[in-house]
Design an enzyme around this catalytic site. Structure first.
Site, mmCIF file in Angstrom:
data_model
loop_
_atom_site.group_PDB
_atom_site.id
_atom_site.type_symbol
_atom_site.label_atom_id
_atom_site.label_comp_id
_atom_site.label_asym_id
_atom_site.label_seq_id
_atom_site.Cartn_x
_atom_site.Cartn_y
_atom_site.Cartn_z
ATOM 1 N N LYS A 111 -8.609 38.866 -29.245
ATOM 2 C CA LYS A 111 -7.315 38.374 -28.327
ATOM 3 C C LYS A 111 -7.482 38.290 -26.822
ATOM 4 O O LYS A 111 -8.535 39.185 -26.119
ATOM 5 C CB LYS A 111 -6.259 39.445 -28.706
HETATM 6 N N1 GLU Z 1 -2.137 33.696 -31.817
HETATM 7 C C1 GLU Z 1 -2.129 33.354 -33.212
HETATM 8 C C2 GLU Z 1 -2.125 34.797 -34.281
HETATM 9 O O1 GLU Z 1 -1.588 35.733 -33.624
HETATM 10 C C3 GLU Z 1 -3.100 32.495 -33.665
HETATM 11 C C4 GLU Z 1 -4.293 32.490 -33.368
HETATM 12 C C5 GLU Z 1 -5.512 31.475 -33.606
HETATM 13 O O2 GLU Z 1 -5.042 30.440 -33.987
HETATM 14 O O3 GLU Z 1 -6.480 31.811 -33.405
HETATM 15 O O4 GLU Z 1 -2.394 34.655 -35.239
#
Ligand code: GLU
Length: 421
Positions: A111
């Site tokens: 993240k």
């Molecule tokens: N931000 C989204 C999540 O928390 C998508 C992450 C992604 O598609 O890599 O799942």
């Protein structure tokens, strides 16, 4: 401000650890691997100096955390928010690890976050921040290393800048470096709706388990961003009466059911719920306590805590946001018999279609929207059943069931790879 925050309860990384510990114990995870899976693989903090439109120079802070690479490249969004902290990004990265494992896509978890307020930035400032941030984390990302995506405060436009910045550095096109891109740049059909569609699928499955007909159910949705708004739309399409929705300005409620097309048309124009003519205005905190059958917190972390969990009336809680419920609130919801579809299952439709996007980019061959949606349906239903089975088998709530499923898959991969010395 969130009136339900409780001191000592609102650190998302600790909240993640509390659930992880319970799952690890039930799985009988040995101590060495317990410590490996508890600890992020890699964390990078970068300074992001940027000239603002008024000529001043500001330094922003950016993070990228890779929690686990055991099952594949790190995967996870980038959040632009003034309150982002390293512990929050750590938690979100770990949640991505478990989430990818729950839906069984071949990714680890990562993240990113930049401490900035996208609402106060011009488009040009956002672009400069994005490009400099990506330049700063360049060495640890890549289609086989770590693949970013949108999260709170970022969207397809930001993903396009990320792809371009990366391509400029590596001197060749690279669509699979990032997902959630515009279709024109190698994005996938259905990606924008994917999280909401996934939430719809698990809600439908849960109502079947609970033997409830969607057409007799009401719902309240916290959040009117990509996740909240689209989920509310899909729930209404299923015949569920969506009576409330909110954004940072507060909530609107209409007991007769909101006119979702009208709400969405207003949001498309005004970008806020403020000024929407119909319904009554209530606060976000009040929305969470409405007498509805289904509650979908789809905004941010720590909105259901030990302070308000007992007041939740919904029998089905579907977590659109990451970490909307604190660990202390879990117990209260369990005791009340609330059927919880935890974040790492409920909102996994987004990363599932991100996986499809990455696959399509690497093939250079693109699927129709029907194909994407069909594959999403299959994977979400399978993940839902796997979690519910796990919870039944180990006599625990769905949240710990989901953690057990995810943690077990990651532990197996980590053990099989062995410890490089
Ligand atoms: N931000 C989204 C999540 O928390 C998508 C992450 C992604 O598609 O890599 O799942």
């Amino acid at each position: 401000m969130n009136p339900n925050q409780v001191l000592g309860e609102n650190n998302p990384f600790e909240a993640m650890h509390a659930r992880f510990d319970l799952a690890a114990k039930k799985l009988g995870l040995d101590e060495g691997f317990y410590h490996i899976l508890r600890t992020p693989d890699r964390e990078l903090t970068v300074a992001i100096p940027v000239y603002m439109d008024d000529g001043s120079l500001q330094v922003f802070t950016g993070y990228r955390v890779q929690h686990s690479l055991a099952r594949g490249p790190a995967k996870g969004g980038i959040r632009y928010d003034p309150n982002v902290t390293l512990d929050e990004v750590r938690a979100l990265a770990a949640w991505m690890t478990w989430k990818c494992a729950v839906v069984n896509v071949p990714f680890g978890g990562g993240k990113g976050g930049v401490v900035c307020d996208p609402r106060k930035l011009s488009m040009a400032e956002m672009e400069r921040i994005t490009r400099r941030y990506i330049a700063g984390i360049m060495d640890i990302i890549g289609p086989d290393r770590d693949v970013p995506a949108p999260d709170m405060g970022t969207d397809g436009r930001v993903m396009a800048w990320i792809m371009d910045t990366y391509a400029m550095h590596v001197r060749h096109a690279s669509t699979a470096i990032v997902t959630g891109k515009p279709i024109e740049l190698g994005g996938s059909q259905g990606r924008i709706e994917a999280t909401g569609r996934g939430l719809q699928i698990v809600t439908r499955e849960a109502l079947q388990v609970l033997k409830r007909d969607p057409r007799t159910c009401s719902a309240a949705v916290q959040g009117a961003g990509n996740v909240g708004q689209i989920t509310a739309h899909f729930l209404a399409q299923m015949g569920i009466k969506v009576i409330a929705i909110s954004d940072i300005t507060g909530a609107i409620v209409d007991e007769k059911g909101l006119d979702m097309p009208a709400v969405r048309a207003h949001l498309a124009k005004a970008r806020t719920l403020e000024g929407y003519a119909a319904g009554e205005r209530i606060t976000n905190a009040q929305l969470l306590e409405l007498p509805v059958d289904i509650l979908v917190p789809a905004a941010t972390e720590n909105v259901i805590t030990s302070r308000n969990a007992a007041n939740v009336k919904a029998k089905l809680l579907v977590e659109g946001a990451n970490g909307p419920v604190t660990a202390a609130a879990d117990k209260i919801l369990d005791e009340k018999g609330v059927f919880v579809i935890p974040d790492i299952l409920a909102n996994a439709g987004g990363v599932t279609v991100s996986y499809f996007e990455w696959v399509q980019d690497r093939m250079g061959y693109f699927w129709s929207e029907e194909e994407v949606n069909q594959r999403l349906e299959t994977m979400m239903v399978k993940a839902f059943n796997d979690v519910v089975d796990m919870a039944r088998r180990f006599e625990c709530g769905n949240r710990i069931g989901a953690y057990m499923l995810g943690v077990d898959r990651v532990a197996k991969a980590t053990k099989m790879r062995g410890i490089y010395a």
